[in-house]
Design an enzyme around this catalytic site. Structure first.
Site, PDB file in Angstrom:
ATOM      1  N   LYS A 172       0.815  -1.216   0.000  1.00 42.95           N
ATOM      2  CA  LYS A 172       0.000   0.000   0.000  1.00 42.95           C
ATOM      3  C   LYS A 172       0.855   1.275   0.000  1.00 42.95           C
ATOM      4  CE  LYS A 172      -0.657  -0.051   4.961  1.00 42.95           C
ATOM      5  NZ  LYS A 172      -0.014   1.068   5.600  1.00 42.95           N
ATOM      6  N   THR A 173       1.965   1.224   0.684  1.00 42.92           N
ATOM      7  CA  THR A 173       2.823   2.413   0.660  1.00 42.92           C
ATOM      8  C   THR A 173       3.321   2.668  -0.755  1.00 42.92           C
ATOM      9  OG1 THR A 173       3.536   1.818   2.886  1.00 42.92           O
ATOM     10  CG2 THR A 173       4.742   3.562   1.789  1.00 42.92           C
ATOM     11  N   ASP A 233      -3.408   7.432   5.084  1.00 46.50           N
ATOM     12  CA  ASP A 233      -2.874   6.102   5.329  1.00 46.50           C
ATOM     13  C   ASP A 233      -3.453   5.550   6.634  1.00 46.50           C
ATOM     14  OD1 ASP A 233      -1.393   3.876   4.949  1.00 46.50           O
ATOM     15  OD2 ASP A 233       0.516   4.756   5.552  1.00 46.50           O
ATOM     16  N   GLU A 234      -3.452   4.261   6.810  1.00 46.55           N
ATOM     17  CA  GLU A 234      -3.962   3.602   8.026  1.00 46.55           C
ATOM     18  C   GLU A 234      -5.333   4.169   8.404  1.00 46.55           C
ATOM     19  OE1 GLU A 234      -2.381   1.128   9.087  1.00 46.55           O
ATOM     20  OE2 GLU A 234      -0.225   1.426   8.983  1.00 46.55           O
ATOM     21  N   GLN A 258      -6.720  -4.557  10.581  1.00 43.32           N
ATOM     22  CA  GLN A 258      -5.590  -4.034  11.331  1.00 43.32           C
ATOM     23  C   GLN A 258      -5.963  -2.837  12.195  1.00 43.32           C
ATOM     24  OE1 GLN A 258      -1.604  -4.040   9.444  1.00 43.32           O
ATOM     25  NE2 GLN A 258      -2.670  -4.651   7.598  1.00 43.32           N
TER      26      GLN A 258
END
Length: 741
Positions: free
Chosen positions: A30-31, A217-218, A248
């Site tokens: 994903k990064t 992100d996240e 997660q």
DNA sequence: TTAAGTTAAGTTTTT
DNA sequence: CTTAACTTAA
């Protein structure tokens, strides 16, 4: 640039317009997608880097993203805004806090400061902290802020509920004090920014215009406040791309709202949803184990993570008698892997549920002379000596920060104690002035008497330092503080090992300040203090030297290592005692399970799970059964090894449906023989049951033994009853009987 | 009134 | 086991 990407990744990169939800499984790159997306926007779509924003949770993640964006994008990449939520909000507030009635030169309170402040408030409102703890208040306030509930709203919703009314009262006072001290706490940073955006259309529009492409992100870890912030920013152009994995989500305790990701399509009906399901990180065995564990959770987004990687070595599971045996084994194993396995220390990480577990490993690493680094724990900036010196800097920087002034007024010892402090405080309160201002006029405070003379030199010192700001460099300023207060000298005199490490910490602080001065074009005291306030220890993992990494499972999110050790796989430790015994245990254990999933998926090649039968927790010996998460891994992916060679053979080559039996058999052989050694105070066999066993109580009925703590002549037994919930009782009275399952 | 010395209590995870 | 709250001596 894009040739190594798979179809789905490519789709995620090219879907630039409108809302996009990328469900990215662990290790699915994903990064890479995010960084390439930034490059794609600039190069293919002609978007100015100035209009792109990438937001993360940790500085570490932001730093990593920054590096990788810089690499891929090249020229102009520095204009892309890559920071954390908190840092972003600080920047907004530094510019515009005055529009919502705050001073732009605010300080940021950390957990310690908050606690201190709350203590004061409870004292002043004469609240019995036996009934309502400071901690409870702070938690309640923090949760309210995560949900964007301010003190006024809170109070209006508290009608008829005594506890809530009390909290509301304290909340209001807390906010009042923060404002008076010209300070924000962490949660304020987000909440006040939202307030700013809602109240000031001009400011909001300015930022909306600037951040035309936003990536988060996240995303599964966003709370309501953060979600609202993002929504406000993105509501003009609507180009919001969020990346996350509901499996997660591990920050519910910090207010993370899992609905943000589960309902993204509801908030943005025209959202494009892209799933990244190919894992590039782990072997099949590791991934299978992870999938097996997480499949026990309900209410997930459907997804199936797969990999092309080889099946690799089976996941290893080992149980030990004591936690020190566990530590000894892991350290030995790492040594072995480095010696003959072709790995370096950097390739190895030990993950655990609680910070306290790190100590045993640390001791072992020191004995074995292996380089290691503990991430987290006591934050560098939370250390006494560092906080003291920072308090001096804060006092010089912001005269309104009462907490900082009070911290250092008698550090070093100036003969000013609690009584004097209280008198000054009272005077300041009466005259509605800051603490420091009251100190300056100490001679005017009648009740002080002779104590006023002791205060004078302190005030003079601070004033002198203030006049020097801007004339001498920041590091010189700090050196002068250390010199004048004799801080290091005092430590040198003490001569202990602890004092030595404190001195080293101070030197490190000086180093950090120098680095800051060199990196910044216009270094300011406020600037440095702000940077410091937002930095957690997780962030300073550098990869220049070779060492083993130790950290909590929470800190490990987003990282990967060839060799991962998950230590302390015991019910009561992981999943935590708190989660098992909570009122909504089901939900909380699911969160723990996600944490297990995060832990397992950190491993690329080798994963070792370990646990101990006997462990010291808070100075007491505790016996835990093995973690339910281990049981959830099918035997075909798991290789269990036990202390004795005999049992080891028995457990090889099992068919999957024998799993349960095998584990039971294994549990049925508790370490009674070992524990009944007179050494460790375990006359354990007498009870006739062990942690994990099913027992019956004549009143409460059937239940499972959660924990047994020896104490004096009796044992304190915690049992999770099927009907009656969790009860703690003494074995001597409870007369529990073991029953067969 | 302060500061050292002694005893009691609390404990997940973090920006 | 650590940290905070109390007691007592200076």
């Amino acid at each position: 640039m894009y040739e190594n990407m798979n179809e789905m990744q490519m789709q995620a990169v090219c879907q630039t317009q409108g809302p996009v939800l990328i469900l990215a499984g662990a290790g699915s790159g994903k990064t890479r997608v995010l960084t390439h997306r930034a490059a794609y926007l600039i190069e293919e779509k002609g978007v100015s880097p100035y209009h792109i924003m990438a937001i993360t949770f940790t500085n570490k993640a932001a730093g990593e993203m920054r590096d990788r964006i810089d690499q891929i994008v090249g020229l102009g990449s520095e204009s892309i805004w890559v920071t954390t939520f908190h840092a972003t909000c600080v920047r907004f507030l530094r510019r515009f806090a005055d529009r919502i009635g705050y001073d732009t030169r605010f300080t940021i309170y950390d957990a310690d400061d908050q606690k201190q402040l709350m203590k004061d408030i409870c004292k002043r409102l004469s609240i019995d902290t036996k009934n309502f703890s400071e901690r409870m208040f702070l938690n309640a306030i923090s949760h309210a802020k995560d949900e964007l509930i301010d003190e006024v709203t809170y109070q209006t919703h508290a009608q008829g509920d005594f506890k809530k009314q009390k909290i509301g009262e304290v909340y209001a006072e807390y906010q009042k004090m923060l404002r008076k001290n010209n300070a924000f706490d962490f949660d304020d940073l987000i909440m006040k920014t939202v307030e700013l955006f809602r109240k000031d259309a001009e400011v909001l529009q300015g930022y909306q215009e600037r951040f035309r492409y936003i990536m988060v992100d996240e995303y599964q870890d966003t709370n309501t406040a953060q979600f609202t912030l993002i929504q406000l920013l993105a509501s003009k152009y609507g180009n919001l791309c969020v990346v996350g994995d509901d499996d997660q989500s591990i920050y519910k305790f910090r207010g993370a709202n899992i609905r943000n990701i589960l309902n993204f399509e509801h908030y943005f009906p025209d959202a494009a949803v892209i799933k990244l399901e190919q894992n590039y990180r782990s072997t099949q065995n590791i991934l299978n184990a992870a999938n097996a564990v997480i499949s026990n959770n309900v209410g997930r987004k459907a997804k199936s993570l797969w990999t092309d990687n080889p099946s690799g070595a089976p996941v290893e599971f080992r149980q030990f008698y004591t936690a020190s045996d566990e530590a000894a084994y892991i350290v030995e194993d790492i040594k072995e892997k480095v010696k003959s396995g072709g790995y370096v220390y950097q390739d190895c990480a030990i993950l655990y549920r609680t910070n306290a577990q790190s100590r045993l490993f640390e001791e072992r690493f020191i004995v074995s002379n292996i380089p290691y680094k503990i991430v987290g724990g006591i934050n560098f900036y939370a250390r006494k000596e560092i906080k003291d010196l920072l308090a001096y800097l804060k006092t010089i920087d912001n005269a309104k920060d009462d907490l900082a002034v009070r911290r250092i007024l008698n550090v070093p010892k100036r003969g000013i104690g609690a009584t004097t402090m209280a008198k000054v405080q009272e005077y300041a309160l009466d005259h509605d002035i800051s603490f420091y201002y009251a100190l300056r006029g100490a001679s005017e405070i009648p009740s002080l008497g002779r104590a006023a003379a002791k205060i004078q030199p302190f005030v003079t010192f601070i004033q002198t330092m203030r006049s020097k700001v801007g004339e001498i460099s920041l590091s010189d300023l700090l050196s002068e503080i250390i010199e004048s207060t004799g801080y290091i000298k005092e430590l040198e005199l003490e001569g202990s090992e602890e004092a030595q490490s404190r001195i080293e910490n101070i030197e490190e602080l000086q180093g950090k300040l120098r680095t800051y001065e060199q990196n910044e074009e216009q270094p300011t005291l406020s600037g440095f203090l702000e940077e410091v306030a937002l930095v957690a220890d997780v962030d300073k993992l550098d990869d220049k030297s070779d060492y083993v990494t130790l950290m909590t499972l929470h800190s490990a999110k987003g990282l990967e290592f060839p060799n991962v050790y998950l230590a302390g796989m015991e019910d009561g430790l992981f999943p935590s005692y708190m989660s098992i015994t909570s009122d909504n245990a089901k939900e909380e254990v699911e969160e723990e399970r996600r944490l297990a999933y995060v832990g397992i998926t950190r491993a690329k090649e080798n994963l070792t799970l370990t646990c101990a039968k006997q462990r010291m927790v808070h100075g007491k010996t505790q016996y835990n059964r093995l973690s339910r998460f281990v049981e959830e891994i099918p035997a075909e992916y798991l290789q269990s090894k036990f202390p004795s060679a005999q049992t080891q053979k028995e457990h090889k080559r099992q068919s999957p449906n024998l799993k349960q039996k095998a584990l039971e058999q294994f549990r049925a052989k508790p370490a009674v023989t070992v524990l009944s050694k007179p050494s460790s105070g375990g006359e354990k066999a007498d009870l006739g049951y062990d942690a994990g066993d099913l027992v019956e109580h004549r009143k409460f009925g059937k239940g499972t033994v959660v924990k047994i703590i020896p104490g004096g002549r009796d044992f304190e037994v915690t049992v999770q009853f099927e009907q009656a919930g969790v009860k703690k009782m003494f074995a001597g009275f409870a007369k529990l009987k073991r029953v067969q399952e």
